[in-house]
Design a protein around this motif. Structure first.
Motif, mmCIF file in Angstrom:
data_model
loop_
_atom_site.group_PDB
_atom_site.id
_atom_site.type_symbol
_atom_site.label_atom_id
_atom_site.label_comp_id
_atom_site.label_asym_id
_atom_site.label_seq_id
_atom_site.Cartn_x
_atom_site.Cartn_y
_atom_site.Cartn_z
ATOM 1 N N TYR A 1 34.155 42.008 50.577
ATOM 2 C CA TYR A 1 34.662 40.878 49.813
ATOM 3 C C TYR A 1 34.983 39.757 50.788
ATOM 4 C CZ TYR A 1 35.499 44.524 46.299
ATOM 5 O OH TYR A 1 35.361 45.573 45.428
ATOM 6 N N ASP A 2 34.712 38.537 50.382
ATOM 7 C CA ASP A 2 35.020 37.385 51.219
ATOM 8 C C ASP A 2 36.379 36.828 50.817
ATOM 9 O OD1 ASP A 2 35.185 35.046 52.680
ATOM 10 O OD2 ASP A 2 33.116 34.440 52.283
ATOM 11 N N ILE A 3 37.390 37.114 51.633
ATOM 12 C CA ILE A 3 38.736 36.656 51.278
ATOM 13 C C ILE A 3 38.841 35.140 51.367
ATOM 14 C CG2 ILE A 3 39.820 38.833 51.949
ATOM 15 C CD1 ILE A 3 40.761 37.449 54.526
ATOM 16 N N MET A 4 37.976 34.519 52.163
ATOM 17 C CA MET A 4 38.016 33.066 52.292
ATOM 18 C C MET A 4 37.510 32.383 51.025
ATOM 19 S SD MET A 4 39.376 33.013 55.202
ATOM 20 C CE MET A 4 39.414 31.253 55.546
ATOM 21 N N ARG A 5 36.782 33.114 50.206
ATOM 22 C CA ARG A 5 36.285 32.591 48.930
ATOM 23 C C ARG A 5 37.114 33.087 47.748
ATOM 24 N NH1 ARG A 5 30.897 30.655 48.734
ATOM 25 N NH2 ARG A 5 29.880 30.596 50.775
ATOM 26 N N GLY A 6 38.184 33.802 48.044
ATOM 27 C CA GLY A 6 39.066 34.270 46.980
ATOM 28 C C GLY A 6 38.527 35.433 46.177
ATOM 29 N N GLU A 7 37.618 36.215 46.766
ATOM 30 C CA GLU A 7 36.984 37.285 46.003
ATOM 31 C C GLU A 7 37.905 38.463 45.694
ATOM 32 O OE1 GLU A 7 33.344 38.339 47.990
ATOM 33 O OE2 GLU A 7 32.386 36.409 47.516
ATOM 34 N N THR A 8 39.055 38.528 46.354
ATOM 35 C CA THR A 8 40.021 39.588 46.015
ATOM 36 C C THR A 8 41.075 39.073 45.030
ATOM 37 O OG1 THR A 8 41.487 39.064 47.876
ATOM 38 C CG2 THR A 8 39.713 40.661 48.264
ATOM 39 N N ARG A 9 40.879 37.868 44.532
ATOM 40 C CA ARG A 9 41.836 37.286 43.585
ATOM 41 C C ARG A 9 41.219 37.111 42.204
ATOM 42 N NH1 ARG A 9 46.981 37.522 45.845
ATOM 43 N NH2 ARG A 9 46.742 37.281 48.109
ATOM 44 N N THR A 10 40.016 37.633 42.028
ATOM 45 C CA THR A 10 39.374 37.506 40.728
ATOM 46 C C THR A 10 40.034 38.445 39.717
ATOM 47 O OG1 THR A 10 37.747 39.239 41.166
ATOM 48 C CG2 THR A 10 37.180 36.990 41.867
ATOM 49 N N ALA A 11 39.854 38.142 38.454
ATOM 50 C CA ALA A 11 40.435 38.983 37.403
ATOM 51 C C ALA A 11 39.898 40.405 37.485
ATOM 52 C CB ALA A 11 40.137 38.372 36.032
ATOM 53 N N ALA A 12 38.606 40.540 37.805
ATOM 54 C CA ALA A 12 38.001 41.871 37.877
ATOM 55 C C ALA A 12 38.597 42.684 39.028
ATOM 56 C CB ALA A 12 36.489 41.746 38.060
ATOM 57 N N PHE A 13 38.750 42.069 40.209
ATOM 58 C CA PHE A 13 39.321 42.784 41.347
ATOM 59 C C PHE A 13 40.764 43.190 41.059
ATOM 60 C CE2 PHE A 13 41.516 43.295 45.340
ATOM 61 C CZ PHE A 13 40.600 43.946 46.148
ATOM 62 N N LEU A 14 41.538 42.271 40.515
ATOM 63 C CA LEU A 14 42.943 42.562 40.228
ATOM 64 C C LEU A 14 43.088 43.675 39.202
ATOM 65 C CD1 LEU A 14 44.281 38.892 40.103
ATOM 66 C CD2 LEU A 14 44.630 40.550 41.943
ATOM 67 N N ALA A 15 42.180 43.726 38.264
ATOM 68 C CA ALA A 15 42.267 44.733 37.201
ATOM 69 C C ALA A 15 41.712 46.083 37.633
ATOM 70 C CB ALA A 15 41.524 44.243 35.964
ATOM 71 N N GLN A 16 40.690 46.069 38.491
ATOM 72 C CA GLN A 16 39.972 47.305 38.788
ATOM 73 C C GLN A 16 40.280 47.908 40.155
ATOM 74 O OE1 GLN A 16 35.812 46.310 38.266
ATOM 75 N NE2 GLN A 16 36.177 45.438 36.238
ATOM 76 N N VAL A 17 40.644 47.072 41.131
ATOM 77 C CA VAL A 17 40.785 47.577 42.500
ATOM 78 C C VAL A 17 42.232 47.555 42.982
ATOM 79 C CG1 VAL A 17 40.009 47.344 44.901
ATOM 80 C CG2 VAL A 17 38.426 46.837 43.018
ATOM 81 N N ASN A 18 42.855 46.385 42.992
ATOM 82 C CA ASN A 18 44.228 46.275 43.495
ATOM 83 C C ASN A 18 44.932 45.095 42.829
ATOM 84 O OD1 ASN A 18 46.612 46.339 44.928
ATOM 85 N ND2 ASN A 18 45.716 45.827 46.914
ATOM 86 N N PRO A 19 45.921 45.363 42.001
ATOM 87 C CA PRO A 19 46.633 44.269 41.340
ATOM 88 C C PRO A 19 47.391 43.379 42.316
ATOM 89 C CG PRO A 19 47.748 46.366 40.950
ATOM 90 C CD PRO A 19 46.438 46.676 41.587
ATOM 91 N N ASN A 20 47.539 43.833 43.558
ATOM 92 C CA ASN A 20 48.182 43.026 44.586
ATOM 93 C C ASN A 20 47.213 42.018 45.207
ATOM 94 O OD1 ASN A 20 50.469 42.323 46.140
ATOM 95 N ND2 ASN A 20 49.830 43.653 47.820
ATOM 96 N N GLY A 21 45.939 42.141 44.874
ATOM 97 C CA GLY A 21 44.952 41.171 45.326
ATOM 98 C C GLY A 21 44.652 41.210 46.809
ATOM 99 N N ARG A 22 44.795 42.374 47.411
ATOM 100 C CA ARG A 22 44.598 42.451 48.868
ATOM 101 C C ARG A 22 43.688 43.629 49.218
ATOM 102 N NH1 ARG A 22 50.187 41.565 52.064
ATOM 103 N NH2 ARG A 22 48.647 41.125 53.688
#
Length: 207
Positions: free
Chosen positions: A35-56
């Protein structure tokens, strides 16, 4: 692939690298998803819902379970192996260094690396710029403490490599990336870095 753990990661991150290095030293296959953190890819709704609600990241996925926090993921991989001491005190001492890494070392050494190398000094906020001297001082203090400890021993805990060494190697060996630390000032740390890199199965951060 196979039914292997999945590492959700940003490859240049030292916290993600800890997990890859642990797996490599144990010859434990893992799948990697970047995931590219510089593009906010860990802050998407899908990531927050499926991987880590903390967005990290990193997050180690084991089947349908998700384990955030790098050092916790390393413990999951290494449980019952030579990277975790069998002696009760040494095992607790290993955890002491891993907790210390996240509280005293990473917030200073790693944060300055990210600010200076990825964001760039010119783009730092006024708040970030004001924090740089204190973080530099605290980071240097952490490196001195490591240097003093390693001056009389080969490894942080016990007689061999443990997760304590892996956790602290990740950001220590790239401390100079910020331009604010010189590893030559810490010769015992430099010798220790060489020992880690000489371990069978070692992989570099960029591998």
């Amino acid at each position: 692939m196979g039914d292997w753990p999945i590492l959700h990661e940003y490859a240049p991150s030292g916290n993600c690298y800890k997990i890859r290095l642990t797996a490599a030293l144990l010859d434990y296959p893992i799948e990697r998803r970047d995931y590219d953190i510089m593009r906010g890819e860990t802050r998407t709704a899908a990531f927050l819902a499926q991987v880590n609600p903390n967005g990290r990241i990193p997050v180690l996925q084991v089947g349908d379970k998700f384990l955030p926090e790098s050092n916790a993921a390393c413990v999951w991989l290494a449980d019952g192996t030579h990277l975790v001491p069998h002696d009760r005190f040494e095992r607790a001492d290993m955890l002491h260094w891993m907790f210390w890494e996240q509280y005293n070392h990473e917030p200073n050494v790693a944060t300055l690396r990210f600010w200076m190398k990825w964001i760039g000094e010119a783009k730092l906020s006024d708040v970030q710029r004001a924090l740089v001297p204190g973080k530099q001082e605290a980071g240097a203090a952490a490196l001195r403490l490591m240097n003093d400890h390693l001056g009389a021993r080969d490894w942080l805990v016990g007689a061999g490599l443990t997760l304590a060494d892996i956790a602290l190697y990740a950001y220590t060996h790239v401390a100079e990336d910020s331009g604010l630390f010189a590893l030559a000032d810490y010769p015992a740390v430099q010798d220790w870095i060489a020992r880690v890199e000489g371990e069978p199965g070692f992989v570099a951060m960029g591998a």
